[in-house]
Motif scaffolding. Structure first.
Motif, short mmCIF file in Angstrom:
data_model
loop_
_atom_site.label_atom_id
_atom_site.label_comp_id
_atom_site.label_asym_id
_atom_site.label_seq_id
_atom_site.Cartn_x
_atom_site.Cartn_y
_atom_site.Cartn_z
N SER A 36 -8.71 -43.80 31.88
CA SER A 36 -9.68 -43.44 30.84
C SER A 36 -11.11 -43.73 31.28
O SER A 36 -12.03 -42.97 30.94
N ALA A 37 -11.31 -44.78 32.04
CA ALA A 37 -12.64 -45.10 32.56
C ALA A 37 -13.06 -44.08 33.61
O ALA A 37 -14.22 -43.63 33.62
N LEU A 38 -12.14 -43.71 34.47
CA LEU A 38 -12.45 -42.75 35.52
C LEU A 38 -12.67 -41.33 34.96
O LEU A 38 -13.37 -40.53 35.57
N MET A 39 -12.10 -41.05 33.81
CA MET A 39 -12.28 -39.75 33.17
C MET A 39 -13.50 -39.71 32.25
O MET A 39 -13.94 -38.64 31.84
N ALA A 40 -14.06 -40.88 31.93
CA ALA A 40 -15.19 -40.98 31.00
C ALA A 40 -16.44 -40.21 31.44
O ALA A 40 -17.18 -39.74 30.57
N PRO A 41 -16.72 -40.04 32.74
CA PRO A 41 -17.90 -39.25 33.08
C PRO A 41 -17.85 -37.83 32.50
O PRO A 41 -18.88 -37.28 32.13
N VAL A 42 -16.67 -37.25 32.39
CA VAL A 42 -16.54 -35.91 31.80
C VAL A 42 -16.37 -36.01 30.29
O VAL A 42 -17.03 -35.30 29.53
N GLY A 79 -7.21 -27.21 30.98
CA GLY A 79 -8.17 -27.59 29.97
C GLY A 79 -9.05 -28.75 30.37
O GLY A 79 -9.11 -29.18 31.53
N ALA A 80 -9.71 -29.28 29.35
CA ALA A 80 -10.71 -30.33 29.55
C ALA A 80 -10.10 -31.61 30.12
O ALA A 80 -10.71 -32.26 30.97
N GLU A 81 -8.90 -31.98 29.65
CA GLU A 81 -8.26 -33.20 30.15
C GLU A 81 -7.95 -33.09 31.65
O GLU A 81 -8.17 -34.04 32.40
N ALA A 82 -7.49 -31.93 32.09
CA ALA A 82 -7.20 -31.73 33.51
C ALA A 82 -8.48 -31.79 34.34
O ALA A 82 -8.48 -32.37 35.43
N THR A 83 -9.55 -31.23 33.82
CA THR A 83 -10.84 -31.29 34.52
C THR A 83 -11.31 -32.73 34.62
O THR A 83 -11.75 -33.18 35.69
N ALA A 84 -11.22 -33.47 33.51
CA ALA A 84 -11.64 -34.88 33.51
C ALA A 84 -10.79 -35.69 34.49
O ALA A 84 -11.31 -36.56 35.20
N ALA A 85 -9.49 -35.43 34.53
CA ALA A 85 -8.60 -36.15 35.46
C ALA A 85 -8.92 -35.81 36.90
O ALA A 85 -8.86 -36.68 37.78
N SER A 86 -9.28 -34.57 37.17
CA SER A 86 -9.66 -34.18 38.53
C SER A 86 -10.92 -34.90 38.98
O SER A 86 -11.00 -35.42 40.10
#
Length: 153
Positions: A36-42, A79-86
């Motif tokens: 969740s921290a690593l995905m927070a920038p997106v 979607g957005a979650e996949a982009t954030a995870a990438s």
């Protein structure tokens, strides 16, 4: 003549310090990063590493292998979650990957905190934050719109 090479196995700091020298090897705090921290920038427009710099000054970031696996699974979606995870997986390259016995990411983070292998866990996951605080370790999380703050146990 002295041997400066590290011994096999974790190098312990003085008793009651609670940290191992095996991860950090120096006097800067070691922080473990959650997905969740690593995905927070997106997801939250958070400049993660700049905020950690502001909050801690110097630090060493680590990410459990289980978190990397979680990000890998999430980025395979759409979607957005996949982009954030990438983006999160790319940012994880700035941290040292660490192994734990746990295959579930949250369990790995709590185990690192409980064992004193990290000084804090960076997460925006409320239930995980409670578990880390119960393990007597600080949590670094999002406060306000895009600012990090430390919550002590």
């Amino acid at each position: 003549m002295t041997d400066d090479a590290p011994a096999d196995g974790p190098d312990r700091t003085p008793e009651n310090d609670g940290r191992t020298g095996g991860l950090g090897g120096n006097d800067v705090p070691v922080v473990a990063l959650d997905a969740s921290a690593l995905m927070a920038p997106v997801e939250a427009d958070l400049r993660l590493f700049e905020e950690l710099d502001r909050l801690l000054g110097g630090y060493e970031a680590v990410v459990p292998a289980a978190v990397l696996a979680e990000l890998d699974g999430l980025q395979r979606g759409n979607g957005a979650e996949a982009t954030a995870a990438s983006v999160g997986a790319d940012l994880a390259d700035r941290a040292e990957a660490v192994e734990t016995d746990e295959s579930y990411a949250d369990d790995a983070l709590v185990a690192l905190a409980a064992a004193g292998r990290v000084d804090a866990v960076v997460t925006n996951d409320g239930p995980l934050a409670k578990r880390v605080l119960t393990a007597d370790a600080p949590v670094i999380g999002l406060r306000g719109r895009n600012t990090l703050a430390i919550t002590e146990p």
